[in-house]
Scaffold this active site. Structure first.
Site, PDB file in Angstrom:
ATOM      1  CE1 TYR A 274      -4.586  -5.172   3.747  1.00  0.00           C
ATOM      2  CE2 TYR A 274      -4.137  -3.650   5.550  1.00  0.00           C
ATOM      3  CZ  TYR A 274      -4.060  -4.920   5.006  1.00  0.00           C
ATOM      4  OH  TYR A 274      -3.447  -5.927   5.709  1.00  0.00           O
TER       5      TYR A 274
ATOM      6  CD  GLU B  22      -7.138  -4.747  -0.954  1.00  0.00           C
ATOM      7  OE1 GLU B  22      -7.899  -4.120  -1.722  1.00  0.00           O
ATOM      8  OE2 GLU B  22      -6.261  -4.182  -0.261  1.00  0.00           O
TER       9      GLU B  22
END
Length: 371
Positions: free
Chosen positions: A94, A118
């Site tokens: 992430y 993401e």
């Protein structure tokens, strides 16, 4: 390929980027896995389990960053980790770059190939590597709101579920995506009175079919937000624009109209937050108060339930890790446009349009670097 798994060092982050089961899958395909000592210990995954799966355990992160072709993590690299990245090295984790200019600058300077969970898309739409953590965070948001409405935690002293003869609390959820839907599920199950706002009428119609008269659906506008926020005991911010900074939908003035001791939970804080009064907090000090309203803005909420989160996350990330290790990043991304959507920074260039716009950088199409 040599795959490195460092221990997470962000404040109270206990998740790990690869499990022994994932290690076995990579090793079985001829790859090497180097895991930092105790990387998974906090979630019940001891070093012995990694060794049994074929990994090598080492003592420090420096060795992993120096040797590995691909680094698999959970949270965005901290400053000391970014300093160890090198040109051409794959970083798979992430990132949430839009509100984090310092991190973006360091990643650009490193020359590394930075792939953000993401922004990877799915064949059926959506963001499948973000979804499991959104599910966790959405469910946690109600748990957290209920706990912080208690008087010792700074709240107004309200039981969200109510009791016979006493009305339940009013939960307002802003955003009907994965986070919002999971928050709804928990709030309805707890017996709260629930209102959800979204600008997508089709989504509201879908939620109405699922939850029926147990929820109230409202089209999101400045007017409806003002009314709902003012009447809420707890507000869940569940807004997402993939890769971009979250819009500040709830203003400081709206916060000032809320009940004293009400709670807001900003699940969008990783992307800058959707409350004007928000700023990131940690599990060590999760809340602050503005105008008498308790703000919970922990930027790694799922880290609090690290064991559940680790397995949910790695279930989603493993297939792409296998593709990257087996094919190399260029071929893997050429073959898979959904994985290509996860490329945020590559060899000194910003390759995600929303991230480039948020940071004011030139946007370079990933295809140009793959040609």
């Amino acid at each position: 390929m040599l795959v490195g798994v460092p221990k997470e060092i962000k404040n109270q982050e206990y998740r790990v980027g690869l499990t022994p089961a994932g290690t076995r899958e990579l090793v079985g395909r001829g790859h090497q896995v180097l895991v930092q000592k105790d990387a998974g210990a906090a979630v019940g995954l001891p070093d012995e389990a990694y060794v049994a799966a074929g990994a090598t355990v080492c003592g420090d992160a420096q060795e992993i960053f120096a040797r590995a072709d691909m680094i698999i993590k959970v949270k965005e690299p901290q400053a000391v980790e970014r300093a160890m990245l090198r040109r051409g090295q794959i970083l798979y984790t992430y990132l949430h770059l839009a509100p984090d200019r310092e991190q973006a600058t360091d990643l650009i300077a490193s020359g590394a190939v930075c792939i953000a969970y993401e922004t990877i898309t799915g064949p059926g739409g959506g963001l499948p590597l973000l979804a499991p953590m959104s599910e966790v965070a959405g469910r946690m948001s109600i748990q957290v709101a209920a706990a912080h409405l208690e008087k010792p935690a700074g709240g107004m002293g309200l039981l969200l579920a109510g009791v016979p003869g006493v009305a339940p609390g009013h939960v307002v959820v802003i955003g009907g995506g994965t986070v919002g839907t999971n928050a709804l599920q928990m709030a309805v199950g707890m017996g709260a009175r629930v209102t959800i706002l979204d600008t997508n009428v089709e989504r509201l119609r879908h939620l109405d079919l699922i939850f029926g008269n147990r929820i109230t659906t409202m089209f999101s506008s400045a007017h409806s937000l003002e009314r709902c926020v003012a009447s809420a005991d707890a507000v869940i911010g569940a807004v997402l624009i993939p890769g971009a900074t979250a819009p500040k939908l709830v203003t400081r003035n709206m916060i000032s109209t809320m009940k004293k001791g009400a709670v807001v939970v900003d699940v969008a804080i990783d992307q800058g937050g959707c409350f004007e009064t928000s700023h990131p907090t940690t599990h060590a000090e999760p809340t602050f108060v503005v105008d008498g309203v308790v703000h919970y803005c922990v930027a790694n909420m799922p880290g609090a339930v690290a064991r559940t989160s680790t397995f949910a996350l790695t279930n989603a990330t493993l297939a792409h890790a296998i593709a990257l290790a087996g094919k190399g990043w260029k071929r893997a991304m050429s073959d898979d446009p959904h994985l290509r959507a996860g490329l945020n920074v590559c060899e000194g260039q910003v390759t995600h349009e929303a991230v480039a716009k948020a940071l004011g950088h030139k946007y370079v199409h990933a295809e140009e670097l793959l040609a």
